[in-house]
Motif scaffolding. Structure first.
Motif, PDB file in Angstrom:
ATOM      1  N   VAL A   1      -3.098  15.813   8.022  1.00  0.00           N
ATOM      2  CA  VAL A   1      -3.656  15.890   9.369  1.00  0.00           C
ATOM      3  C   VAL A   1      -4.736  14.840   9.504  1.00  0.00           C
ATOM      4  CG1 VAL A   1      -4.850  17.332  11.051  1.00  0.00           C
ATOM      5  CG2 VAL A   1      -3.181  18.356   9.498  1.00  0.00           C
TER       6      VAL A   1
ATOM      7  N   SER B   1      -3.210  23.672  18.215  1.00  0.00           N
ATOM      8  CA  SER B   1      -3.110  23.698  16.759  1.00  0.00           C
ATOM      9  C   SER B   1      -3.377  25.094  16.202  1.00  0.00           C
ATOM     10  CB  SER B   1      -4.103  22.702  16.159  1.00  0.00           C
ATOM     11  OG  SER B   1      -5.427  23.007  16.558  1.00  0.00           O
TER      12      SER B   1
ATOM     13  N   PHE C   1      -0.052  26.950  16.044  1.00  0.00           N
ATOM     14  CA  PHE C   1       0.976  26.481  15.128  1.00  0.00           C
ATOM     15  C   PHE C   1       1.013  27.357  13.877  1.00  0.00           C
ATOM     16  CE2 PHE C   1       1.347  21.712  16.394  1.00  0.00           C
ATOM     17  CZ  PHE C   1       1.725  22.107  17.653  1.00  0.00           C
TER      18      PHE C   1
ATOM     19  N   LEU D   1      -0.149  14.815  11.167  1.00  0.00           N
ATOM     20  CA  LEU D   1      -0.247  15.588  12.392  1.00  0.00           C
ATOM     21  C   LEU D   1      -1.570  15.290  13.094  1.00  0.00           C
ATOM     22  CD1 LEU D   1       1.109  17.808  14.113  1.00  0.00           C
ATOM     23  CD2 LEU D   1      -0.152  19.486  12.755  1.00  0.00           C
TER      24      LEU D   1
ATOM     25  N   VAL E   1      -3.916  15.542  16.990  1.00  0.00           N
ATOM     26  CA  VAL E   1      -4.051  16.234  18.262  1.00  0.00           C
ATOM     27  C   VAL E   1      -3.536  15.391  19.409  1.00  0.00           C
ATOM     28  CG1 VAL E   1      -6.387  15.394  18.778  1.00  0.00           C
ATOM     29  CG2 VAL E   1      -5.672  17.625  19.632  1.00  0.00           C
TER      30      VAL E   1
END
Length: 470
Positions: free
Chosen positions: A11, A233, A236, A288, A290
């Protein structure tokens, strides 16, 4: 960049510098982009067409705020029906939660108005200026007459699209009949809209907002302002579909000759096509983020490159953390998704039940607060009320008001019949007389019933008849 942890998808924090270089995405074709373009412009066409649809001689969808009447395909809602709007908003929110838990941020990539209008405005730049490389080069060119003329042409087309968008938004409130037919001739020659101030203000606000958001804010609206990108997020889990780069397969990345695959390199050929096509300007290979709206442009671009170099597709693909990292099959039904689906089913079922059982006729009874009861010259006890009748249908009806039979009580009306136009309300003064020798002292429940003359609609409401005055 440091190597990712083995038990999770890497991330990366998004760059929050709003002054970075403008993003000029490359437009490509592919499986997901075809779906995306069809979806986006179908929704755009629906938005533009809906105000022009007619139902029972009236605009099918019309939120007539000035008169506080809201028409949706034959159903009339009034201000007191606002709870329907609240429930609908809750249903929409839970539907978005379900989609997010299962498929991530696909709403942003395929259906969000910000994405649709930004894509349209960027495509205008492509038509006038050229593809990605030409637009980047154009931004760096010194000011010239040619550059100014192209910029002005782009700005003019943006402005026209913004005005059309604003006019469509206002059409849902002011109505197409009023908005496009309220014109007057200035000087007897030039037609000019004869709109009230609130329409002009609304047109300006929507035009400015559309122009600013789609022309200038663009991806910054998704990254900096939109709250959905921030809390998605949290929703998820390991089985949520996300667009991901297969780090194990692609690294170490590097260029190579076509048709070869050096042993010391992964499948990523460092073409940067995934970055060039991204509408938010991120590198999906960083993990990953935003700012990823899951439009899958990088998936189509990478698959196209893999086909050209002869490698298997799927280096960048829709997958889940469980599949990509843990190498296990994803779980379709899990507690969080099941809970959202259950709540959504209950809300939709309740909404349907309320709408199908809704009588498009309303009666409200208000007592005279200054004097609850009085005694007339004949010795009868009188209670005065104001009965508000509201015709929520989209056709005129004539209504009759009656008192449910009760010994010792009688109803006196000024009018036997009350004709009401579609959506019209009327405050009707009525009196109920009680025989003191028959009725009990104190408070007696009474029921007033209003029914349409054709027998279609009927509704009753209870109130109190009292023998105690003030």
């Amino acid at each position: 960049m440091s190597a990712p942890q083995p038990n999770r998808i890497p991330v990366r924090e998004v760059d929050l510098n709003a002054n970075k270089q403008r993003v000029h995405p490359r437009f490509i074709k592919g499986f997901y982009q075809n779906i995306r373009v069809i979806t986006m412009y179908a929704l755009l066409a629906l938005f533009l067409i809906l105000p022009w649809l007619r139902f029972n001689g009236r605009q099918a969808i019309w939120f007539d705020v000035p008169s506080q009447h809201y028409y949706i395909f034959g159903i009339t809602f009034l201000t007191q029906d606002f709870y329907f709007i609240a429930v609908f908003a809750i249903i929409a929110a839970f539907l978005l939660f379900v989609v997010t838990v299962y498929a991530g941020r696909v709403w942003c990539g395929y259906a969000c108005p910000q994405t649709i209008w930004t894509h349209m405005y960027q495509y205008v730049e492509k038509i006038v200026i050229g593809d990605r490389n030409k637009r980047i080069k154009f931004d760096k060119e010194p000011m010239s007459a040619k550059k100014i003329s192209k910029r002005l042409l782009v700005y003019f087309i943006w402005f026209v699209l913004s005005v059309i968008t604003a006019a469509t938004f206002v059409s849902y409130v002011a109505g197409t009949d009023f908005l496009y037919h309220s014109w007057q001739m200035v000087g007897g020659v030039i037609p000019f809209p004869d709109w009230p101030v609130w329409v002009w203000v609304s047109m300006f606000i929507f035009t400015f907002a559309t122009y600013a958001n789609a022309g200038y804010m663009r991806e910054q609206m998704c990254i900096q302002i939109c709250p959905y990108g921030r809390f998605q997020s949290v929703m998820f889990d390991k089985d949520t579909l996300i667009v991901s780069y297969d780090y194990e397969r692609g690294e170490p990345r590097g260029a190579r000759k076509k048709g070869t695959h050096p042993d010391n390199l992964g499948d990523c050929v460092e073409c940067t096509m995934c970055v060039q096509v991204c509408p938010t300007g991120i590198d999906i290979r960083d993990g990953l983020q935003v700012a990823c709206i899951q439009c899958a442009a990088c998936v189509d671009a990478c698959n196209d490159i893999m086909d050209k170099v002869g490698y298997p597709r799927g280096l960048i693909r829709y997958t889940t953390e469980r599949q990509l990292v843990e190498k296990e099959p994803s779980k379709l039904l899990r507690p969080r998704l099941f809970a959202y689906l259950a709540l959504l089913s209950i809300l939709i079922g309740g909404m349907i039940y309320a709408l199908t059982g809704r009588v498009p006729l309303e009666i409200d009874i208000r007592r005279d607060r200054n004097q609850l009861s009085s005694t007339n010259a004949q010795g009868m006890i009188e209670n005065s009320y104001i009965v508000k009748l509201t015709n929520k249908t989209q056709e005129p009806h004539t209504y009759k008001l009656t008192l449910e039979p009760q010994e010792g009580l009688s109803l006196q009306l000024r009018f036997n019949d009350v004709p009401l136009d579609a959506g019209e309300s009327y405050d009707m003064p009525v009196s109920i007389y009680g025989d003191p020798d028959v009725i009990e002292s104190g408070q007696t429940p009474v029921i007033l019933t209003v029914a349409s003359e054709d027998g279609k609609y009927k509704v009753s409401k209870q109130n109190i008849f009292t023998t105690q005055g003030q």
